[in-house]
Design an enzyme around this catalytic site. Structure first.
Site, PDB file in Angstrom:
ATOM      1  N   ARG A  55      17.971 -15.755 -30.634  1.00 35.67           N
ATOM      2  CA  ARG A  55      19.070 -15.470 -31.540  1.00 35.67           C
ATOM      3  C   ARG A  55      19.188 -16.585 -32.575  1.00 35.67           C
ATOM      4  O   ARG A  55      18.927 -17.742 -32.304  1.00 35.67           O
ATOM      5  CB  ARG A  55      20.398 -15.361 -30.777  1.00 35.67           C
ATOM      6  CG  ARG A  55      20.624 -14.014 -30.130  1.00 35.67           C
ATOM      7  CD  ARG A  55      21.966 -13.939 -29.433  1.00 35.67           C
ATOM      8  NE  ARG A  55      22.018 -14.834 -28.294  1.00 35.67           N
ATOM      9  CZ  ARG A  55      22.617 -16.009 -28.260  1.00 35.67           C
ATOM     10  NH1 ARG A  55      23.278 -16.452 -29.324  1.00 35.67           N
ATOM     11  NH2 ARG A  55      22.601 -16.758 -27.184  1.00 35.67           N
ATOM     12  N   TYR A  79      14.132  -9.626 -32.786  1.00 38.57           N
ATOM     13  CA  TYR A  79      14.440 -10.222 -31.480  1.00 38.57           C
ATOM     14  C   TYR A  79      15.669  -9.569 -30.833  1.00 38.57           C
ATOM     15  O   TYR A  79      16.679  -9.319 -31.499  1.00 38.57           O
ATOM     16  CB  TYR A  79      14.670 -11.740 -31.621  1.00 38.57           C
ATOM     17  CG  TYR A  79      15.210 -12.301 -30.328  1.00 38.57           C
ATOM     18  CD1 TYR A  79      14.354 -12.463 -29.234  1.00 38.57           C
ATOM     19  CD2 TYR A  79      16.561 -12.570 -30.160  1.00 38.57           C
ATOM     20  CE1 TYR A  79      14.855 -12.899 -28.018  1.00 38.57           C
ATOM     21  CE2 TYR A  79      17.062 -13.012 -28.949  1.00 38.57           C
ATOM     22  CZ  TYR A  79      16.215 -13.177 -27.885  1.00 38.57           C
ATOM     23  OH  TYR A  79      16.701 -13.583 -26.676  1.00 38.57           O
ATOM     24  N   LYS A 104      24.810  -7.990 -27.941  1.00 38.14           N
ATOM     25  CA  LYS A 104      25.744  -9.018 -28.366  1.00 38.14           C
ATOM     26  C   LYS A 104      26.564  -8.549 -29.571  1.00 38.14           C
ATOM     27  O   LYS A 104      27.744  -8.858 -29.693  1.00 38.14           O
ATOM     28  CB  LYS A 104      25.005 -10.325 -28.678  1.00 38.14           C
ATOM     29  CG  LYS A 104      24.204 -10.864 -27.481  1.00 38.14           C
ATOM     30  CD  LYS A 104      25.103 -11.141 -26.335  1.00 38.14           C
ATOM     31  CE  LYS A 104      24.580 -11.507 -25.000  1.00 38.14           C
ATOM     32  NZ  LYS A 104      23.586 -12.241 -24.509  1.00 38.14           N
ATOM     33  N   HIS A 160      31.359 -12.140 -21.973  1.00 34.49           N
ATOM     34  CA  HIS A 160      29.967 -12.486 -21.678  1.00 34.49           C
ATOM     35  C   HIS A 160      29.862 -12.822 -20.193  1.00 34.49           C
ATOM     36  O   HIS A 160      29.718 -13.983 -19.816  1.00 34.49           O
ATOM     37  CB  HIS A 160      29.594 -13.688 -22.557  1.00 34.49           C
ATOM     38  CG  HIS A 160      28.140 -13.990 -22.603  1.00 34.49           C
ATOM     39  ND1 HIS A 160      27.647 -15.250 -22.884  1.00 34.49           N
ATOM     40  CD2 HIS A 160      27.054 -13.201 -22.431  1.00 34.49           C
ATOM     41  CE1 HIS A 160      26.327 -15.218 -22.881  1.00 34.49           C
ATOM     42  NE2 HIS A 160      25.946 -13.997 -22.602  1.00 34.49           N
ATOM     43  N   SER A 215      24.176 -18.233 -22.402  1.00 35.71           N
ATOM     44  CA  SER A 215      22.848 -17.631 -22.270  1.00 35.71           C
ATOM     45  C   SER A 215      21.896 -18.599 -21.563  1.00 35.71           C
ATOM     46  O   SER A 215      21.950 -19.809 -21.792  1.00 35.71           O
ATOM     47  CB  SER A 215      22.278 -17.320 -23.653  1.00 35.71           C
ATOM     48  OG  SER A 215      23.127 -16.419 -24.318  1.00 35.71           O
ATOM     49  N   CYS A 256      21.680 -19.574 -18.434  1.00 35.88           N
ATOM     50  CA  CYS A 256      22.228 -20.477 -17.413  1.00 35.88           C
ATOM     51  C   CYS A 256      22.238 -19.823 -16.037  1.00 35.88           C
ATOM     52  O   CYS A 256      22.982 -20.245 -15.150  1.00 35.88           O
ATOM     53  CB  CYS A 256      23.634 -20.921 -17.782  1.00 35.88           C
ATOM     54  SG  CYS A 256      23.681 -22.089 -19.145  1.00 35.88           S
ATOM     55  N   ASP A 259      25.206  -9.422 -17.691  1.00 39.66           N
ATOM     56  CA  ASP A 259      25.405 -10.114 -18.970  1.00 39.66           C
ATOM     57  C   ASP A 259      26.765  -9.841 -19.611  1.00 39.66           C
ATOM     58  O   ASP A 259      27.338 -10.732 -20.208  1.00 39.66           O
ATOM     59  CB  ASP A 259      24.294  -9.715 -19.943  1.00 39.66           C
ATOM     60  CG  ASP A 259      24.206 -10.625 -21.160  1.00 39.66           C
ATOM     61  OD1 ASP A 259      24.402 -11.853 -21.008  1.00 39.66           O
ATOM     62  OD2 ASP A 259      23.948 -10.117 -22.270  1.00 39.66           O
ATOM     63  N   ARG A 291      11.199 -12.811 -22.285  1.00 36.60           N
ATOM     64  CA  ARG A 291      12.165 -11.930 -21.633  1.00 36.60           C
ATOM     65  C   ARG A 291      11.515 -10.740 -20.947  1.00 36.60           C
ATOM     66  O   ARG A 291      10.428 -10.311 -21.330  1.00 36.60           O
ATOM     67  CB  ARG A 291      13.121 -11.368 -22.700  1.00 36.60           C
ATOM     68  CG  ARG A 291      13.934 -12.432 -23.434  1.00 36.60           C
ATOM     69  CD  ARG A 291      15.228 -12.690 -22.744  1.00 36.60           C
ATOM     70  NE  ARG A 291      15.948 -13.850 -23.262  1.00 36.60           N
ATOM     71  CZ  ARG A 291      17.228 -14.069 -22.976  1.00 36.60           C
ATOM     72  NH1 ARG A 291      17.911 -13.227 -22.236  1.00 36.60           N
ATOM     73  NH2 ARG A 291      17.820 -15.148 -23.419  1.00 36.60           N
TER      74      ARG A 291
HETATM   75  O1  SAT Z   1      19.150 -12.298 -27.066  1.00 42.57           O
HETATM   76  S1  SAT Z   1      20.313 -12.012 -26.278  1.00 42.57           S
HETATM   77  O2  SAT Z   1      21.510 -12.455 -26.966  1.00 42.57           O
HETATM   78  O3  SAT Z   1      20.413 -10.603 -26.003  1.00 42.57           O
HETATM   79  C1  SAT Z   1      20.180 -12.837 -24.804  1.00 42.57           C
HETATM   80  C2  SAT Z   1      21.022 -14.014 -24.779  1.00 42.57           C
HETATM   81  O4  SAT Z   1      20.834 -14.918 -25.575  1.00 42.57           O
HETATM   82  O5  SAT Z   1      21.944 -14.045 -23.922  1.00 42.57           O
HETATM   83 MN    MN Z   2      23.868 -13.254 -22.555  1.00 41.84          MN
END
Ligand code: SAT
Ligand code: MN
Length: 591
Positions: A78, A206, A215, A235, A257, A259, A284, A376
């Site tokens: 991101r 991405y 998000k 989140h 993110s 963690c 998430d 991922r």
């Molecule tokens: O790329 S995402 O935002 O979907 C994953 C993350 O950073 O939590």
């Molecule tokens: Mn996330």
């Protein structure tokens, strides 16, 4: 002039038909494809993606239905610096968001989108966030030129015909327009228009920038809907813990993110905690509403997992490894010579002949990572052996505890309970975490990340914290609020707590506190367990190490409180008075 299929064949919604036509006029695609979510469609689009080199088939014996995608190396995480909240005023976006005036954003991105799909296909992806038939559920429609996005969205959301049925002839849906353009980072912008329930995203393929359900809609836009409609978009993972007596309690937990949310959501209980079972609702995002019982009820709006690959192993997260055995997409992992996948921390040695995430032969001695640190997996939640029987329950699940956590080498004890809702909101508001590879930028510096929503709150964070306090006033049966830290280190830099499945011991203490009055030690910053309050059956941990993991050190906390004060000063007048008072009380108590 290209002629496109009549929208009426797909939707009864005039608003949707008009919006698709408007986007097509702007972007000038060669073809428009309305996605129906069928198996047939999946096969056709997958074949096209393979033919175009967007997906690489993996060995179908080893990993049936799985594919590898390699992104442009400039497009792997991101990009918060080009993510904007385009509310009518800058004050509405608040100090923690980038803001662009709506007119300016529409004009700037409109110019980039003009004719951007010439020679390409425009896909219309109708999707539902939330279990079908749930009062929590919402419809979104994403328009994209990326077949990778379409195939990812079919894993991550309930998409296709079901969404159009839910929408019917209404005009109430999130409008997400996405175009990869030429992936030039100088033309990368992710813009949110909460007042229009609209997202425009250009220049990135991405996940978090391009899968607009995630998000962009389910957090940034949905947080604004939640503010207006009286609920919370957070989140958070949602996990169910079943005791040996057969009672299941649910916990929602917010972490930044990368963690370990996915690991916690799929936790495997240590054998010594006999009879405990863990069930995943979500890994998430949580949408939370006040239920008829005055408690907080949660759904996972998503349908799949977009998890960090490196570090995932049969040891750290066997359920995730089993989830990605079939029908998964992998992005930027390494590929083995026999058509399987590999990443750092998979707990199997790197095989010879590995191809790295950029598609080049990998040499261990080069020191480069074979898989990108933010590589991922995208996999259907139905694959998860630990999936909760309530994952598709339209009512959601009742939440017993809310947990905030970050990645902290110092200060934060393993687990800490707040004194009450306001204090819990204060804890969440002031949480900090070391930055990770999930966002572009420096890794490992502590930043304040209120409720792990810093990059995802769609409006003024001060008002957002006020909304949390308001929700608390309406809850007659509120969940208790805790803080955790699995990542504290000793002076030599070793982790003090073993983590992973052993984290269940901290969660168990929370449930024991809530339901059977387990003991803890009241400190100025919250209540922590003493070693004797935790269930340590079968765990080998040196008493001194555990003491360090649980310690509340006033000197460390004075630094913490000063740093939290900087965030509060930055938020300024929008910060609720009640939180400023909590801060003052805490500073005084630590003197
Ligand atoms: O790329 S995402 O935002 O979907 C994953 C993350 O950073 O939590
Ligand atoms: Mn996330």
């Amino acid at each position: 002039m290209t002629s496109h299929p009549a929208a009426d064949a797909f939707t009864k919604s005039r608003a949707l038909a008009n919006w698709v036509a408007e986007c097509a006029r702007l972007t000038q695609p060669d073809r428009i494809v309305w996605c129906d979510g069928s198996e047939d469609e999946r096969r056709r689009l997958t074949d096209e993606a393979v033919a175009a080199g967007v997906l690489i088939p993996l060995d179908h014996e080893k990993r049936p239905g799985c594919y590898l995608h390699r992104s442009n190396p400039n497009d792997v995480a991101r990009t918060e610096e080009v993510t904007f909240i385009c509310s009518p005023t800058k004050a509405a976006a608040g100090v923690t968001n980038n803001w662009m005036a709506p007119d300016e954003a529409y004009a700037k991105l409109g110019a980039l989108l003009k004719g951007s799909m010439a020679g390409r296909t425009l896909y219309v992806i109708p999707y539902v966030m939330g279990p079908l038939g749930s009062p929590f559920a919402k419809v979104g429609v994403e328009i994209t030129d990326s077949v990778y996005v379409v195939l990812s969205m079919r894993i991550m959301t309930r998409m296709g015909r079901a969404a159009l049925e839910m929408l019917g002839d209404a005009d109430d849906f999130n409008r997400g327009l996405h175009c990869t353009l030429d992936l030039d980072p100088s033309k990368r912008f992710i813009c949110h228009f909460p007042q229009d329930n609209t997202i425009w995203s250009v220049g990135s393929g991405y996940g978090g920038n391009a899968l607009l359900s995630k998000k962009c809609f389910a957090l940034r836009i949905a947080s604004c809907l939640g503010r207006d409609e009286g609920w919370l978009a957070e989140h958070m993972l949602i996990v169910g813990l079943q005791s040996p007596a057969g009672e299941t309690r649910y916990i929602a937990a917010a972490f930044p993110s990368a963690c370990g949310k996915t690991n916690l959501a799929m936790l495997t209980p240590p054998p010594a905690l006999k009879g405990w079972k863990v069930f995943t609702i979500g890994d998430d995002i949580a949408w939370l509403r006040i239920g008829p019982d005055g408690g907080l009820w949660a759904i996972n709006p998503e349908f799949g997992y977009f998890g960090v690959a490196p570090g995932t192993s049969m040891k750290s997260n066997p359920n995730a490894m089993l989830t990605v055995e079939r029908d998964a997409l992998f992005t930027n992992v390494a590929m083995t010579a026999d058509g399987d996948i590999w990443w750092e921390g998979m707990d199997v040695p790197a095989p010879a002949g590995l191809i790295d995430w950029r598609g080049r032969p990998w040499e261990a001695k080069s020191g480069d990572k074979a898989a990108h640190p933010n590589s991922r997996f995208t996999a259907p939640m139905g694959n998860n052996p630990a999936l909760s029987p309530h994952a598709n329950d339209p009512r959601g699940v009742p939440i017993s505890a809310i947990v905030f956590g970050g990645r902290r080498a110092t200060t934060m004890p393993l687990v800490l309970e707040s004194f009450d809702w306001t204090h819990g909101v204060f804890m969440g508001a002031t949480m900090g975490s070391e930055t990770t590879a999930a966002a572009a930028g420096k890794v490992g510096v502590v930043r304040r990340d209120p409720m792990a929503m810093l990059p995802f709150c769609g409006y003024n964070v001060g008002d957002y914290l006020g909304h949390w306090l308001e929700i608390g006033k309406r809850l007659t049966n509120p969940p208790r609020i805790f803080m955790v830290n699995w990542f504290r280190k000793d002076a030599e830099g070793n982790f003090l707590w073993p983590g992973y499945g052993e984290n269940l011991r901290a969660l168990k203490w929370m449930l024991d506190r809530i339901h059977s009055g387990a003991d803890g030690d009241r400190t100025p910053v919250g209540t922590t367990p003493q070693a004797g309050d935790l269930d340590l059956a079968g765990l080998e941990i040196a008493p001194d190490q555990l003491r360090q993991a649980l310690a509340v050190d006033a000197a460390e906390w004075r630094v913490e409180v000063a740093s939290a004060g900087e965030l509060f000063d930055k938020i300024g007048a929008a910060l609720p008075q009640a939180l400023r008072e909590k801060h003052r009380e805490l500073a005084a108590a630590l003197k």
